[in-house]
Design an enzyme around this catalytic site. Structure first.
Site, PDB file in Angstrom:
ATOM      1  N   THR A 150     -24.742   1.083-126.058  1.00  0.00           N
ATOM      2  CA  THR A 150     -25.288  -0.313-124.772  1.00  0.00           C
ATOM      3  C   THR A 150     -26.312  -0.422-124.501  1.00  0.00           C
ATOM      4  O   THR A 150     -27.220  -0.990-125.523  1.00  0.00           O
ATOM      5  CB  THR A 150     -24.483   0.082-123.417  1.00  0.00           C
ATOM      6  OG1 THR A 150     -24.459   1.278-122.363  1.00  0.00           O
ATOM      7  CG2 THR A 150     -23.113   0.105-123.419  1.00  0.00           C
ATOM      8  N   LYS A 172     -22.047   8.321-125.268  1.00  0.00           N
ATOM      9  CA  LYS A 172     -23.423   7.194-124.849  1.00  0.00           C
ATOM     10  C   LYS A 172     -23.588   7.332-123.149  1.00  0.00           C
ATOM     11  O   LYS A 172     -23.066   7.848-123.012  1.00  0.00           O
ATOM     12  CB  LYS A 172     -22.706   6.038-125.337  1.00  0.00           C
ATOM     13  CG  LYS A 172     -20.883   5.322-124.307  1.00  0.00           C
ATOM     14  CD  LYS A 172     -21.448   5.200-122.748  1.00  0.00           C
ATOM     15  CE  LYS A 172     -22.558   3.992-123.301  1.00  0.00           C
ATOM     16  NZ  LYS A 172     -23.494   3.592-121.723  1.00  0.00           N
ATOM     17  N   THR A 183     -20.793  12.797-116.754  1.00  0.00           N
ATOM     18  CA  THR A 183     -21.777  11.491-117.327  1.00  0.00           C
ATOM     19  C   THR A 183     -21.865  10.796-118.927  1.00  0.00           C
ATOM     20  O   THR A 183     -21.615  10.596-119.835  1.00  0.00           O
ATOM     21  CB  THR A 183     -22.788  12.621-118.288  1.00  0.00           C
ATOM     22  OG1 THR A 183     -23.502  13.382-117.397  1.00  0.00           O
ATOM     23  CG2 THR A 183     -23.874  11.353-118.238  1.00  0.00           C
ATOM     24  N   GLU A 263     -33.301   5.639-119.538  1.00  0.00           N
ATOM     25  CA  GLU A 263     -34.003   4.492-120.288  1.00  0.00           C
ATOM     26  C   GLU A 263     -35.170   4.325-119.967  1.00  0.00           C
ATOM     27  O   GLU A 263     -35.561   4.521-117.806  1.00  0.00           O
ATOM     28  CB  GLU A 263     -32.931   3.284-119.351  1.00  0.00           C
ATOM     29  CG  GLU A 263     -31.820   2.865-119.854  1.00  0.00           C
ATOM     30  CD  GLU A 263     -30.581   2.192-118.764  1.00  0.00           C
ATOM     31  OE1 GLU A 263     -29.512   1.884-119.574  1.00  0.00           O
ATOM     32  OE2 GLU A 263     -31.481   2.382-117.290  1.00  0.00           O
ATOM     33  N   ASN A 382     -33.237  -2.447-116.122  1.00  0.00           N
ATOM     34  CA  ASN A 382     -32.594  -2.645-114.558  1.00  0.00           C
ATOM     35  C   ASN A 382     -31.920  -3.450-114.676  1.00  0.00           C
ATOM     36  O   ASN A 382     -31.460  -4.262-113.786  1.00  0.00           O
ATOM     37  CB  ASN A 382     -31.480  -1.409-114.148  1.00  0.00           C
ATOM     38  CG  ASN A 382     -31.446  -0.391-114.780  1.00  0.00           C
ATOM     39  OD1 ASN A 382     -30.508  -0.046-114.902  1.00  0.00           O
ATOM     40  ND2 ASN A 382     -32.608   0.955-115.719  1.00  0.00           N
ATOM     41  N   SER A 387     -28.740  -9.889-117.346  1.00  0.00           N
ATOM     42  CA  SER A 387     -29.567 -11.383-117.958  1.00  0.00           C
ATOM     43  C   SER A 387     -28.877 -11.904-119.603  1.00  0.00           C
ATOM     44  O   SER A 387     -29.151 -10.565-120.369  1.00  0.00           O
ATOM     45  CB  SER A 387     -31.440 -11.096-117.351  1.00  0.00           C
ATOM     46  OG  SER A 387     -31.430 -10.718-117.495  1.00  0.00           O
TER      47      SER A 387
END
Length: 387
Positions: A150, A172, A183, A263, A382, A387
């Site tokens: 993702t 992932k 996780t 991230e 995040n 969006s």
């Protein structure tokens, strides 16, 4: 190779139109046997996605023949329709493979609240495409690992060749990496001859010291799943120590890859607690620092602010004297016995790899928790996720 490294497994990764940005988004992993032993660990979040609810029931007997995974939607908080989607997905896989629906584990990842008619149609289309594309070998394993990404920047795969048998895996995850005995999404495969009860013990022993000690942002997913499937195709029956060691090694490799792809992170932080009164105390102390936004912000700013470490560990009920603690940042002891030691200027926090060592002087136990810093990129990614 990853999930296809062990004999007896095929995989596929296909594009079913679930991602707005395009690309592969459905993966299928199939165990061709002769064994169908399986074990799983799921999120401990009370808010569980429909695939977790299904899979927990389906694997209760300790068997599984296939795992179907999709990106593009978590199918969580989608009501009865969402659970029916999961059930129909398992039924479609079963129909295509000639097995029972209860033999199918279902995993989903993506935005919570996604699970409408278009999503269902996409997943079912992906099942058919993946069933047609099933194959052994490196390319198939890589395609499956890519399909479940993702916000990941790269696929995660790992393999360990043990004494006559193999353990492989794919994972992932790049955010919401917090302990729930799993996780994000992980599929592990082995061609060892291992029964379900031993698989379960090996998997839980492995996740306890790997995935459960990865605490990227303190946020626990609704979909976390770690699956371990055994085909028995090698004809090798390892003892418990051997299978546990191999599974742990693969889990540790995958956990490191997840850690390195968090991230927006600019620092990969390993928080090691030494000389704790117990292993549980060591984990609690390390996790208190890993979940301190003040500490994580300081690391992002290359500031060896050891005061934030002591403030965090002082909130725990672990057995130690906070006025006897030493703290090291990247090998420099900046705090000794609860007082300033070496100058902060001696600490170089410019490298991505960051080591924090906390010595409690309270016992003989040790543990390490992995986390990352809090960055502008993490907040931006995040804030714009849906969006």
């Amino acid at each position: 190779m990853s999930v296809t490294a062990a004999a007896g497994f095929r995989a596929a990764g296909v594009a079913a139109g679930l991602r707005a940005t395009g690309g592969a988004d459905v993966a299928l992993v199939v165990n061709d046997g002769p064994l169908d032993s399986a074990a799983a660990v799921f999120t401990s979040n009370r808010a569980k996605a429909n695939p977790v609810l299904w899979s927990q029931q389906a694997i209760a007997g300790g068997t599984a023949r296939a795992v179907i995974l999709n990106a593009g939607g978590a199918n969580c908080f989608t009501g009865a329709f969402g659970f029916q989607t999961t059930h129909r997905t398992a039924e479609r896989v079963a129909e295509r493979l000639g097995i029972g629906a209860v033999d199918v584990q279902v995993c989903s990842t993506g935005l919570i609240g996604v699970g409408d008619e278009a999503f269902r149609a996409g997943v079912l289309r992906g099942v058919d495409l993946a069933a047609d594309a099933l194959a052994p070998g490196d390319d198939a394993g890589l395609a499956a690992a890519q399909a479940i990404m993702t916000t990941d920047s790269r696929p995660k795969q790992a393999v360990v060749a043990a004494d006559g048998f193999t353990v492989g895996g794919m994972a992932k995850g790049a955010g919401m990496l917090a302990p729930g005995l799993a996780t994000m999404l992980v599929v592990l495969t082995t061609d060892a001859e291992v029964e379900a009860d031993l698989l379960d013990r090996a998997l839980r022993a492995a996740t306890r010291v790997t995935f459960d000690r990865l605490d990227s942002d303190g946020c626990m997913s609704t979909n976390d799943t770690v699956l371990l499937l055994a085909s028995g195709a090698s004809g090798i029956r390892p003892d418990e120590a051997a299978i546990t060691a191999a599974v742990t090694a693969v889990c540790d490799d995958l956990a490191r890859q997840l850690h390195g792809d968090a991230e927006g992170a600019s620092h990969d932080i390993a928080i090691e607690v030494r000389h704790a009164a117990s292993e549980d105390d060591a984990v609690v102390v390390a996790r208190s620092v890993a979940r301190s936004n003040l500490f994580k912000a300081a690391i992002f700013g290359n500031d060896p602010n050891w005061g934030r470490v002591l403030a965090a560990i002082g909130t725990t009920d672990a057995s130690f004297d906070p006025y006897a603690v030493d703290v090291h940042f990247n090998g420099v002891r900046v705090c000794h016995a609860g007082e300033p030691d070496r100058p902060r200027e001696e600490v170089d926090l410019s490298p991505r790899a960051t080591s924090i060592v906390i010595d409690l002087f309270a016992g003989d136990a040790t543990a390490t928790v992995r986390t990352n810093d809090l960055t502008h990129d993490y907040v931006h990614e995040n804030s714009a996720y849906a969006s």
